[in-house]
Motif scaffolding. Structure first.
Motif, PDB file in Angstrom:
ATOM      1  N   GLY A   9       6.377  -7.951  -3.576  1.00 56.87           N
ATOM      2  CA  GLY A   9       7.655  -8.607  -3.306  1.00 56.87           C
ATOM      3  C   GLY A   9       7.649 -10.075  -3.678  1.00 56.87           C
ATOM      4  N   GLY A  10       6.506 -10.715  -3.538  1.00 51.95           N
ATOM      5  CA  GLY A  10       6.371 -12.130  -3.887  1.00 51.95           C
ATOM      6  C   GLY A  10       6.091 -12.374  -5.355  1.00 51.95           C
ATOM      7  N   GLY A  11       5.999 -11.294  -6.143  1.00 50.44           N
ATOM      8  CA  GLY A  11       5.740 -11.435  -7.571  1.00 50.44           C
ATOM      9  C   GLY A  11       4.285 -11.702  -7.903  1.00 50.44           C
ATOM     10  N   LEU A  12       3.380 -11.539  -6.929  1.00 53.12           N
ATOM     11  CA  LEU A  12       1.962 -11.790  -7.163  1.00 53.12           C
ATOM     12  C   LEU A  12       1.231 -10.567  -7.693  1.00 53.12           C
ATOM     13  CD1 LEU A  12       1.281 -13.819  -3.895  1.00 53.12           C
ATOM     14  CD2 LEU A  12       1.665 -14.719  -6.204  1.00 53.12           C
ATOM     15  N   GLU A  13       1.828  -9.400  -7.546  1.00 47.46           N
ATOM     16  CA  GLU A  13       1.261  -8.154  -8.064  1.00 47.46           C
ATOM     17  C   GLU A  13       2.363  -7.360  -8.729  1.00 47.46           C
ATOM     18  OE1 GLU A  13      -1.694  -6.957  -8.326  1.00 47.46           O
ATOM     19  OE2 GLU A  13      -2.957  -7.864  -6.787  1.00 47.46           O
ATOM     20  N   SER A  14       1.969  -6.522  -9.666  1.00 47.07           N
ATOM     21  CA  SER A  14       2.909  -5.635 -10.337  1.00 47.07           C
ATOM     22  C   SER A  14       3.127  -4.396  -9.469  1.00 47.07           C
ATOM     23  CB  SER A  14       2.334  -5.217 -11.694  1.00 47.07           C
ATOM     24  OG  SER A  14       3.037  -4.107 -12.206  1.00 47.07           O
ATOM     25  N   PRO A  15       4.329  -3.812  -9.485  1.00 45.02           N
ATOM     26  CA  PRO A  15       4.547  -2.575  -8.729  1.00 45.02           C
ATOM     27  C   PRO A  15       3.622  -1.434  -9.178  1.00 45.02           C
ATOM     28  CG  PRO A  15       6.652  -3.532  -9.353  1.00 45.02           C
ATOM     29  CD  PRO A  15       5.583  -4.335 -10.052  1.00 45.02           C
ATOM     30  N   ASN A  16       3.103  -1.515 -10.400  1.00 45.77           N
ATOM     31  CA  ASN A  16       2.192  -0.480 -10.905  1.00 45.77           C
ATOM     32  C   ASN A  16       0.865  -0.459 -10.147  1.00 45.77           C
ATOM     33  OD1 ASN A  16       4.131   0.094 -12.830  1.00 45.77           O
ATOM     34  ND2 ASN A  16       3.208  -1.260 -14.354  1.00 45.77           N
ATOM     35  N   ILE A  17       0.589  -1.503  -9.390  1.00 50.24           N
ATOM     36  CA  ILE A  17      -0.674  -1.568  -8.652  1.00 50.24           C
ATOM     37  C   ILE A  17      -0.777  -0.443  -7.628  1.00 50.24           C
ATOM     38  CG2 ILE A  17       0.119  -3.143  -6.835  1.00 50.24           C
ATOM     39  CD1 ILE A  17      -3.307  -3.373  -8.466  1.00 50.24           C
ATOM     40  N   ILE A  18       0.354   0.017  -7.107  1.00 50.93           N
ATOM     41  CA  ILE A  18       0.348   1.094  -6.103  1.00 50.93           C
ATOM     42  C   ILE A  18      -0.262   2.352  -6.698  1.00 50.93           C
ATOM     43  CG2 ILE A  18       1.779   2.578  -4.635  1.00 50.93           C
ATOM     44  CD1 ILE A  18       1.658  -0.273  -3.627  1.00 50.93           C
ATOM     45  N   ASP A  19       0.188   2.736  -7.896  1.00 58.10           N
ATOM     46  CA  ASP A  19      -0.370   3.937  -8.549  1.00 58.10           C
ATOM     47  C   ASP A  19      -1.863   3.762  -8.816  1.00 58.10           C
ATOM     48  OD1 ASP A  19       2.071   5.282  -8.564  1.00 58.10           O
ATOM     49  OD2 ASP A  19       2.658   4.385 -10.481  1.00 58.10           O
ATOM     50  N   ALA A  20      -2.251   2.569  -9.255  1.00 54.13           N
ATOM     51  CA  ALA A  20      -3.664   2.319  -9.544  1.00 54.13           C
ATOM     52  C   ALA A  20      -4.509   2.391  -8.270  1.00 54.13           C
ATOM     53  CB  ALA A  20      -3.834   0.961 -10.222  1.00 54.13           C
ATOM     54  N   LEU A  21      -4.000   1.876  -7.166  1.00 52.35           N
ATOM     55  CA  LEU A  21      -4.757   1.893  -5.915  1.00 52.35           C
ATOM     56  C   LEU A  21      -4.881   3.305  -5.344  1.00 52.35           C
ATOM     57  CD1 LEU A  21      -3.384  -1.305  -4.153  1.00 52.35           C
ATOM     58  CD2 LEU A  21      -5.649  -0.974  -5.161  1.00 52.35           C
ATOM     59  N   LEU A  22      -3.877   4.126  -5.580  1.00 47.65           N
ATOM     60  CA  LEU A  22      -3.922   5.498  -5.066  1.00 47.65           C
ATOM     61  C   LEU A  22      -4.723   6.436  -5.964  1.00 47.65           C
ATOM     62  CD1 LEU A  22      -0.265   5.851  -3.745  1.00 47.65           C
ATOM     63  CD2 LEU A  22      -2.355   5.490  -2.426  1.00 47.65           C
ATOM     64  N   ASP A  23      -5.041   6.009  -7.172  1.00 46.43           N
ATOM     65  CA  ASP A  23      -5.839   6.810  -8.100  1.00 46.43           C
ATOM     66  C   ASP A  23      -7.322   6.537  -7.807  1.00 46.43           C
ATOM     67  OD1 ASP A  23      -7.102   8.083 -10.176  1.00 46.43           O
ATOM     68  OD2 ASP A  23      -5.863   7.183 -11.752  1.00 46.43           O
ATOM     69  N   ILE A  24      -8.002   7.513  -7.182  1.00 46.27           N
ATOM     70  CA  ILE A  24      -9.390   7.287  -6.765  1.00 46.27           C
ATOM     71  C   ILE A  24     -10.361   7.214  -7.943  1.00 46.27           C
ATOM     72  CG2 ILE A  24      -9.080   8.200  -4.445  1.00 46.27           C
ATOM     73  CD1 ILE A  24     -10.393  10.801  -5.434  1.00 46.27           C
ATOM     74  N   SER A  25      -9.954   7.661  -9.118  1.00 46.88           N
ATOM     75  CA  SER A  25     -10.835   7.503 -10.285  1.00 46.88           C
ATOM     76  C   SER A  25     -10.813   6.041 -10.774  1.00 46.88           C
ATOM     77  CB  SER A  25     -10.437   8.451 -11.408  1.00 46.88           C
ATOM     78  OG  SER A  25      -9.142   8.146 -11.891  1.00 46.88           O
ATOM     79  N   LYS A  26      -9.685   5.373 -10.624  1.00 49.11           N
ATOM     80  CA  LYS A  26      -9.590   3.962 -11.021  1.00 49.11           C
ATOM     81  C   LYS A  26     -10.063   3.026  -9.904  1.00 49.11           C
ATOM     82  CE  LYS A  26      -5.637   4.399 -14.131  1.00 49.11           C
ATOM     83  NZ  LYS A  26      -4.236   4.006 -14.358  1.00 49.11           N
ATOM     84  N   THR A  27      -9.815   3.421  -8.665  1.00 47.18           N
ATOM     85  CA  THR A  27     -10.181   2.604  -7.511  1.00 47.18           C
ATOM     86  C   THR A  27     -10.990   3.480  -6.551  1.00 47.18           C
ATOM     87  OG1 THR A  27      -8.038   1.510  -7.771  1.00 47.18           O
ATOM     88  CG2 THR A  27      -9.263   1.011  -5.783  1.00 47.18           C
ATOM     89  N   PRO A  28     -12.313   3.572  -6.771  1.00 46.70           N
ATOM     90  CA  PRO A  28     -13.122   4.487  -5.965  1.00 46.70           C
ATOM     91  C   PRO A  28     -13.387   4.007  -4.528  1.00 46.70           C
ATOM     92  CG  PRO A  28     -14.500   3.327  -7.523  1.00 46.70           C
ATOM     93  CD  PRO A  28     -13.083   2.923  -7.818  1.00 46.70           C
ATOM     94  N   ARG A  29     -13.103   2.747  -4.235  1.00 50.98           N
ATOM     95  CA  ARG A  29     -13.323   2.261  -2.873  1.00 50.98           C
ATOM     96  C   ARG A  29     -12.115   1.451  -2.430  1.00 50.98           C
ATOM     97  NH1 ARG A  29     -15.075  -3.103  -2.573  1.00 50.98           N
ATOM     98  NH2 ARG A  29     -15.475  -4.016  -4.592  1.00 50.98           N
ATOM     99  N   LYS A  30     -12.098   1.114  -1.159  1.00 55.67           N
ATOM    100  CA  LYS A  30     -10.985   0.367  -0.596  1.00 55.67           C
ATOM    101  C   LYS A  30     -10.885  -1.016  -1.242  1.00 55.67           C
ATOM    102  CE  LYS A  30      -9.497  -1.670   3.697  1.00 55.67           C
ATOM    103  NZ  LYS A  30     -10.160  -2.698   4.426  1.00 55.67           N
TER     104      LYS A  30
END
Length: 127
Positions: A9-30
């Protein structure tokens, strides 16, 4: 996850980050994000089916007293901050914050029920 939404919302991250964070192959840890502040979050309404809450008059009185004290404290704190900002605005903008900080005698205004009560920095006495 709420802090990520605030960052989007503050423009510091792209909305696409949500998909990347939920993809465990791209983001294997918290991901290591700081916790979002709870201040802008407010539960306005919720509903429970088949639940009856019981609250005695003593408990209700204590709740009202607690929230009244919280409100009073927050209003006082807001008045103090507002008065400090007003004081800073009257000093002018020609000086940089560093130069302003170097002044030997800085007077802060505290709001203690009297708008014209001045206290010098470091003086903790009350009227």
């Amino acid at each position: 996850m709420v802090s990520v939404l605030f960052m989007i919302g503050g423009g510091l991250e792209s909305p696409n980050i949500i998909d990347a964070l939920l993809d465990i192959s791209k983001t294997p840890r918290k991901p290591q994000y700081t916790m979002a502040s709870e201040l802008p979050l407010m539960l306005h309404y919720c509903e429970f089916q088949d639940v009856k809450f019981k609250c005695t008059s003593d408990v209700m009185r204590n709740l009202v007293e607690h929230f009244t004290n919280e409100l009073r404290s927050n209003l006082l704190q807001a008045a103090i901050v507002e008065e400090a900002l007003n004081c800073l605005q009257t000093l002018g903008v020609e000086e940089s914050p560093g130069e302003l900080h170097k002044k030997k005698r800085v007077t802060f205004l505290l709001y203690c029920g009297q708008r014209n009560h001045h206290t010098k920095k470091g003086d903790r006495s009350w009227p």
